[in-house]
Design an enzyme around this catalytic site. Structure first.
Site, PDB file in Angstrom:
ATOM      1  N   ASP A  13       0.801  -1.229   0.000  1.00 17.36           N
ATOM      2  CA  ASP A  13       0.000   0.000   0.000  1.00 17.36           C
ATOM      3  C   ASP A  13       0.835   1.282   0.000  1.00 17.36           C
ATOM      4  O   ASP A  13       0.353   2.340   0.404  1.00 17.36           O
ATOM      5  CB  ASP A  13      -0.963   0.032   1.196  1.00 17.36           C
ATOM      6  CG  ASP A  13      -1.900  -1.159   1.207  1.00 17.36           C
ATOM      7  OD1 ASP A  13      -2.652  -1.306   0.225  1.00 17.36           O
ATOM      8  OD2 ASP A  13      -1.875  -1.940   2.182  1.00 17.36           O
ATOM      9  N   HIS A  43      -3.799  -1.668  -6.396  1.00 17.35           N
ATOM     10  CA  HIS A  43      -2.889  -0.589  -6.780  1.00 17.35           C
ATOM     11  C   HIS A  43      -3.709   0.550  -7.375  1.00 17.35           C
ATOM     12  O   HIS A  43      -4.199   0.453  -8.505  1.00 17.35           O
ATOM     13  CB  HIS A  43      -1.850  -1.096  -7.781  1.00 17.35           C
ATOM     14  CG  HIS A  43      -1.000  -2.196  -7.244  1.00 17.35           C
ATOM     15  ND1 HIS A  43      -0.059  -2.857  -8.010  1.00 17.35           N
ATOM     16  CD2 HIS A  43      -0.935  -2.755  -6.010  1.00 17.35           C
ATOM     17  CE1 HIS A  43       0.542  -3.780  -7.263  1.00 17.35           C
ATOM     18  NE2 HIS A  43       0.011  -3.734  -6.059  1.00 17.35           N
TER      19      HIS A  43
END
Length: 417
Positions: A13, A43
């Site tokens: 992340d 993503h």
């Protein structure tokens, strides 16, 4: 040396997607190669006009016209999730994502049976959950290791009789172990997988060599090095190699060993989605991430100060990088500090891959460790991170769009003009 491999040096992340998107706009890129993980990847890419997509199996360069995606054999492929992702891409203006996709036929096929088994196991753990995404990726890998000659693979979608037999065996084994699964009958699954085979180009492992010769490729990793199946903090890890290793293998097989620059990605805050060690966690930090909400499977999205100890460990087990992309610099005024050592140790010692008992013992030490911070927030985050990690910060990001990225003068990864 025109290819680039992008890997997260944290728990995931950190912004791999937005960095890959920027790379695909800053230089001519032929293909984004996904080399680990599966449908659990998330993503995020945001365009200047506000369009947004969370890339899972498609490469994060897909908003860029003509940029292709190749799913290498190390990826766990979920055709049902892929179809849903293609539908969302179409809704935000990318109608040809499937036309620009190739998939290695050796890749493991993730099915509703894997997903149902994954969720049943995680629910059975109760308070001891590992933080699974609940999408069956780990279950798919585990079954592939236990039954390598019978595990469903992407190429089987072209042969209904083979796929039917393998799906039935998979269903029967998991049902015998876990009880009835919340998943459809085999006959109901076959049309979807057959449609996938008709729509998508399925190739063999030799295909990638031609792609690498055709133009620049960006290898896009999933998750983060601190979640690596062998080097992460067991049992709070993923069933995936999250270092550069898979990409290095693919390059070597294609006759281009070492032909990619290594780019690590880090936030100025160290974050983690779900349970497991996060030594610098600080619930008082005024931070939130609307694209990583609490969910029933992973749990909370947690924030901590920059953990240089953990990120130095990630650099070691990953074999180093040529540079770092440092993201979320727009949060530099939120009181974030740097932790260079813990109260009990200042270095995490890498061990040999495969020693999960050792990694579990390291997890126990981390859960008991306390951070020792610098006196205050750094005045210059890129320089402070360079000093703490001993690697150059070559790209900075202050927003989720490509326009928020900046190359540091005189560094690597400058745009090709």
């Amino acid at each position: 040396m025109n290819h680039v491999t992008v890997v997260d040096l944290g728990y995931g992340d950190a912004g791999k997607g937005t960095v890959v998107d920027w790379l695909c706009g800053a230089r001519p890129v032929h293909t984004v190669v996904r080399f680990n993980g599966g449908a659990q990847a998330a993503h995020n890419v945001v365009l200047r006009d506000g369009r947004h997509h969370t890339f899972a199996q498609f490469g994060a360069g897909t908003f860029r016209p003509g940029v292709r995606t190749h799913l290498a054999r190390h990826v766990v492929v979920d055709p049902l999730a892929l179809a849903a992702e293609a539908d969302h891409l179409a809704s935000v203006g990318v109608s040809d994502a499937l036309d620009r996709l190739t998939v290695d036929g050796e890749a493991l096929l993730s099915t509703p049976y894997h997903r149902a088994a994954n969720r049943a196991r995680e629910l059975a753990r109760g308070a001891d959950r590992h933080g699974s995404c609940g999408l069956g990726v780990g279950e798919t890998v585990a079954y592939g290791l236990a039954h390598p000659d019978e595990a469903p693979r992407v190429a089987d979608c072209r042969t209904p009789a083979v796929l039917r037999r393998r799906l039935a065996a998979l269903r029967d084994r998991l049902t015998a172990e876990l009880g009835p699964l919340n998943a459809p009958p085999v006959e109901d699954c076959l049309p979807a997988f057959g449609g996938f085979a008709d729509r998508v180009a399925i190739v063999d492992r030799t295909y990638l060599a031609g792609v690498l010769r055709a133009g620049t490729c960006v290898f896009e990793g999933a998750q983060g090095v601190l979640l690596d199946e062998w080097h992460g903090f067991h049992p709070y890890t993923t069933w995936s190699t999250t270092t550069f290793a898979n990409a290095d293998t693919l390059l070597a097989e294609a006759g281009q060993p070492g032909a990619a620059e290594r780019l690590g990605v880090l936030r100025i805050a160290t974050t983690r989605h779900g349970p497991g060690p996060l030594v610098t966690e600080d619930p008082a930090l005024p931070l939130a991430d609307p694209r990583n909400p609490t969910n029933p499977w992973q749990g909370r999205f947690r924030f901590g100060h920059f953990d240089a100890v953990a990120h130095r460990y990630a650099l070691e087990v990953a074999g180093g990088v040529d540079g770092v992309a440092l993201t979320h610099l727009d949060l530099a005024d939120r009181g974030l500090r740097i932790c260079r050592r813990y109260d009990t140790l200042d270095r995490l010692e890498p061990g040999p891959p495969g020693d999960l008992d050792r990694q579990a013992a390291l997890t126990a030490r981390l859960l008991a460790a306390r951070p020792v911070y610098d006196d205050g927030p750094p005045a210059d985050w890129p320089s402070a991170v360079e000093e703490a990690l001993g690697v150059p910060v070559v790209l900075t990001s202050r927003s989720p769009t490509a326009e928020g990225k900046a190359v540091r003068k005189g560094r690597l990864f400058a745009p090709v003009v």
